[in-house]
Design a protein around this motif. Structure first.
Motif, short mmCIF file in Angstrom:
data_model
loop_
_atom_site.label_atom_id
_atom_site.label_comp_id
_atom_site.label_asym_id
_atom_site.label_seq_id
_atom_site.Cartn_x
_atom_site.Cartn_y
_atom_site.Cartn_z
N GLN A 1 -2.33 5.32 -2.13
CA GLN A 1 -2.11 4.94 -0.51
C GLN A 1 -3.97 4.05 0.26
N THR A 2 -4.60 2.96 0.42
CA THR A 2 -5.44 2.37 0.60
C THR A 2 -6.20 3.50 1.66
N ALA A 3 -6.94 3.80 1.33
CA ALA A 3 -8.06 4.45 2.18
C ALA A 3 -9.20 3.18 3.00
N GLY B 1 -0.17 5.54 8.02
CA GLY B 1 0.68 4.08 7.57
C GLY B 1 0.22 3.23 8.77
N ASP B 2 -0.73 4.11 10.06
CA ASP B 2 -1.00 2.81 10.51
C ASP B 2 -2.36 2.06 9.64
N VAL B 3 -2.73 1.31 10.52
CA VAL B 3 -4.46 0.74 10.11
C VAL B 3 -5.45 0.61 10.69
N PHE B 4 -6.73 1.20 10.76
CA PHE B 4 -6.65 1.50 11.53
C PHE B 4 -8.70 1.22 11.67
N LYS C 1 -3.03 -6.48 9.32
CA LYS C 1 -1.60 -5.74 10.34
C LYS C 1 -2.36 -4.85 10.91
N VAL C 2 -3.97 -4.56 11.37
CA VAL C 2 -3.98 -3.81 12.43
C VAL C 2 -3.79 -3.45 13.32
N ASN C 3 -3.19 -1.66 12.92
CA ASN C 3 -2.39 -1.27 14.33
C ASN C 3 -3.55 -0.96 15.77
#
Ligand code: ATP
Ligand code: MG
Length: 653
Positions: free
Chosen positions: A95-97, A300-303, A352-354
């Motif tokens: 997973q992307t860190a 799974g969110d992008v912060f 796709k920032v959440n």
């Protein structure tokens, strides 16, 4: 005064609430439990992270003057780097860190997986070890916003070294002071720092700084842009080359919960920066918990937190909080206005920032550029917005809500400090309805109290105002000032004995919501009426022609203090006598006759710290005609702004 209780409330949508970690009906009971039995509450929350040896003790704290001591989970052992990386390897290795977004949008972004993070951090840790760095040693990090900054922080934590990050915008002097104050063994820097299309000669700054430091300090240099720099044989080391040659794995060491993790100097808004010390266990628990709860972060969110790692916000909400939670965190090298004023929104759309977290200063400046910029980009991935650093003016809040959040994203206005490690007062999204301009209610475990500034009496009435203190400790609280425990007690525990003093003033409205009114030092007393600078500033910013404003008091023969307002106009607006009158009248109607500015100075720019906060203490000196004593200006972003303001100072005669 403006009617805070009556301010419009914004509740989250049903859809948001359905997925939220904390439901509206749950906040009050959970909060009550958190303060009724802190030992039980934090014993449970302490299990958010992995301990090598589990703690049996939880809260051991005293705010008593002369004996201030703060310890959490003291007999537990852990490694912070292992918590941020290794423990995710079974489920998230690929997973992307970290998503790294470079300054120049034409340079491709990097997606660094947890497995790659482990390898790069290990390699850097092995390089540090080869330089003789071990447990308890200090390492100063002076880097741009590049992945190596994350590796460096986590590498220090891995081998038990204490990092101290110096923002890459700081001068050689400021850097030298911090290297010397912490007696660092190693400095990690880069050749150049690209920002907004320009390059800062970081290595050159480091060379200048190191002239004032111990000869034994080693300099590890990241060749980032590849441009030529001066090289001192025997002292300078090519970090990327050494990392490539180093072993790809480094075992982590077992650290005590109360072993220091980092030293970080405060922004210097109110005086000489203070070397705040945070330790390992409590800090990590609190950073992880607030990142998850305050931002309602889900797997799974992008912060994306836009702060620099040189500030505490970058420590807690780019690196430690998100990575402890196994999140995907964005690290941005650039600035909001390069190559154009749409960059933030372009990056939000691209990755796709959440959850998006930034500072009021950025929002106000982008608001001045017009709503067409956010409108150009697809912001549909956003679920939540955040603000930190200063009170957010309702005007800026509304713009953020309308043009960025499209009215469907809760906005968390997070009040906290370098000293507090994580959020203190913030709306928990989904659970607490927001009011624009209010940080709302305390986070779990935080007990704000309001004191009368003169008598130090606790203000029991719900609706009140005064100085903001915190009645009891929480795990993320700072432990001391580096090498100066006496100054620590003096600065935070002496003025209002038994409490942690934030230095900020606040108002509590009939709903129990907190409104930060600015630094206590900045409170103005006009004819016996106490007023926070934030309120007058927000009124001015609410005028359509005003982009930004800073308000201070100055000695006034009749009123005691007069109101001196510095005003920056929107792009394309011209100052005029008529506009001055209009603004005076505007504040009169917005707040009341008592708040009408006595003097308005047109300010093309305001003095700000490198983190974007207005330095009112300098403006106060200018207003008081006391140019000789501007105080510590080492953290000022653009000194020329001050010269202009002095030259155009209003005549008070
Ligand atoms: P120094 O302590 O050196 O004067 P500083 O206080 O600006 O600098 P930080 O720790 O970065 O350094 O900032 C904390 C301060 O920022 C708080 O005390 C408060 O005044 C202000 N602040 C932060 N977030 C908010 C917020 N959401 N609303 C209002 N004020 C905020
Ligand atoms: Mg402060």
């Amino acid at each position: 005064m403006s009617d805070h209780a009556a301010a419009q409330k914004y509740a989250a949508s049903e859809e948001f609430v359905a997925h939220a970690h904390v439901k509206p009906a749950e906040y009050a009971a959970q909060y009550a439990a958190s303060v009724a039995d802190p030992n039980a509450f934090w014993a449970k929350e302490g299990q958010r992270i992995d301990w090598i040896k589990d703690f049996t003790r939880v809260k051991e704290t005293s705010f008593e003057r002369g004996a201030v001591s703060i310890k959490w989970f003291e007999d537990g052992t852990l490694n912070v780097s292992a918590n941020c990386i290794d423990r995710h390897m079974t489920r998230r290795a690929n997973q992307t860190a970290i998503i790294w977004e470079p300054d120049d949008p034409k340079t491709p972004a990097q997606h660094i997986t947890y497995a790659q993070l482990l390898e790069n951090t290990s390699r850097m840790a092995n390089v540090l070890k080869a330089q003789g760095v071990s447990r308890g040693d200090r390492v100063v990090i002076y880097l741009p916003m590049i992945p190596e900054a994350a590796y460096a922080m986590l590498a220090c934590a891995r081998i038990g070294a204490i990092h101290s990050i110096v923002f890459a915008g700081f001068s050689p002097d400021a850097l030298a002071n911090r290297i010397n104050d912490s007696e660092a063994k190693v400095l990690i820097t880069a050749d150049f720092a690209p920002r907004g299309g320009k390059k800062t000669a970081l290595k050159n700054n480091a060379d200048q700084a190191l002239r004032h430091c111990d000869d034994r300090v080693k300099c590890l240099v990241v060749k980032h842009t590849g441009d030529q720099t001066h090289w001192t044989e025997g002292r300078d080391i090519d970090l990327k080359a050494e990392m490539a040659a180093a072993k790809p794995y480094c075992a982590y060491v077992e650290m005590g919960a109360e072993d220091p993790l980092f030293i970080l100097y405060t922004s210097g808004s109110t005086g000489k920066p203070k070397g705040v010390v945070h330790t390992s266990g409590g800090y990590l628990v609190y950073a992880a918990m607030t990142q998850q709860i305050t931002f309602d972060y889900h797997d799974g969110d992008v912060f994306w937190c836009t702060a620099d790692v040189g500030w505490v916000t970058g420590h807690s909400y780019i690196i430690y909080g998100p990575l402890a939670n196994g999140a995907t965190t964005v690290m941005f090298e650039g600035v909001p206005t390069f190559p154009d004023a749409g960059r933030f929104w372009e990056v939000c759309a691209k990755h796709k920032v959440n959850q998006f977290y930034t500072a009021p200063t950025a929002i106000r400046s982008l608001m001045g550029m017009g709503p067409e910029w956010p409108a150009k980009h697809d912001l549909s991935s956003l679920k939540l917005l955040g603000s930190v650093g200063e009170p957010i003016n309702p005007e800026a809040w509304n713009w953020y809500n309308q043009h960025v959040g499209k009215g469907r994203c809760p906005i968390v206005d997070t009040f906290w400090q370098t000293e507090t490690g994580g959020h203190l007062i913030t709306p928990i999204p989904g659970a607490i309805p927001q009011k624009p301009g209010s940080a709302t209610l305390p986070f779990f475990g935080i007990q704000p109290i309001v004191l009368d500034p003169a008598t130090a009496k606790v203000q029991d009435a719900v609706e009140t105002d005064g100085v903001l203190c915190i009645a009891d400790s929480w795990p993320g609280q700072m432990r001391t000032l580096w090498g100066d425990h006496a100054r620590f007690e003096e600065a935070y525990f002496s003025q209002y004995p038994g409490y942690y003093f934030t230095g900020d003033g606040c108002r509590r409205d009939a709903d129990g919501y907190y409104w930060i009114t600015g630094r206590v030092d900045d409170v103005i007393n006009v004819s016996g009426h106490r007023m926070g600078t934030a309120e007058v500033e927000s009124a001015l910013v609410a005028h359509p022609k005003v982009a930004e404003s800073a308000v201070v008091g100055y000695p006034h023969d009749i009123k005691g203090q007069g109101i001196y307002a510095y005003v920056t106009l929107m792009k394309g607006e011209e100052p005029s006598e008529a506009l001055r009158k209009e603004l005076e009248a505007w504040v009169r109607t917005e707040i009341g006759p008592i708040a009408k500015p006595d003097l308005i100075q047109w300010a093309p720019g305001l003095p700000k710290t490198r983190s974007g906060k207005i330095m009112r203490r300098i403006l106060r000196k200018i207003a008081e005609n006391d140019f000789g004593a501007l105080g510590d200006t080492s953290t000022l972003a653009d000194p020329s702004v001050v010269d202009d303001l002095i030259a155009n100072r209003m005549n008070k005669g």
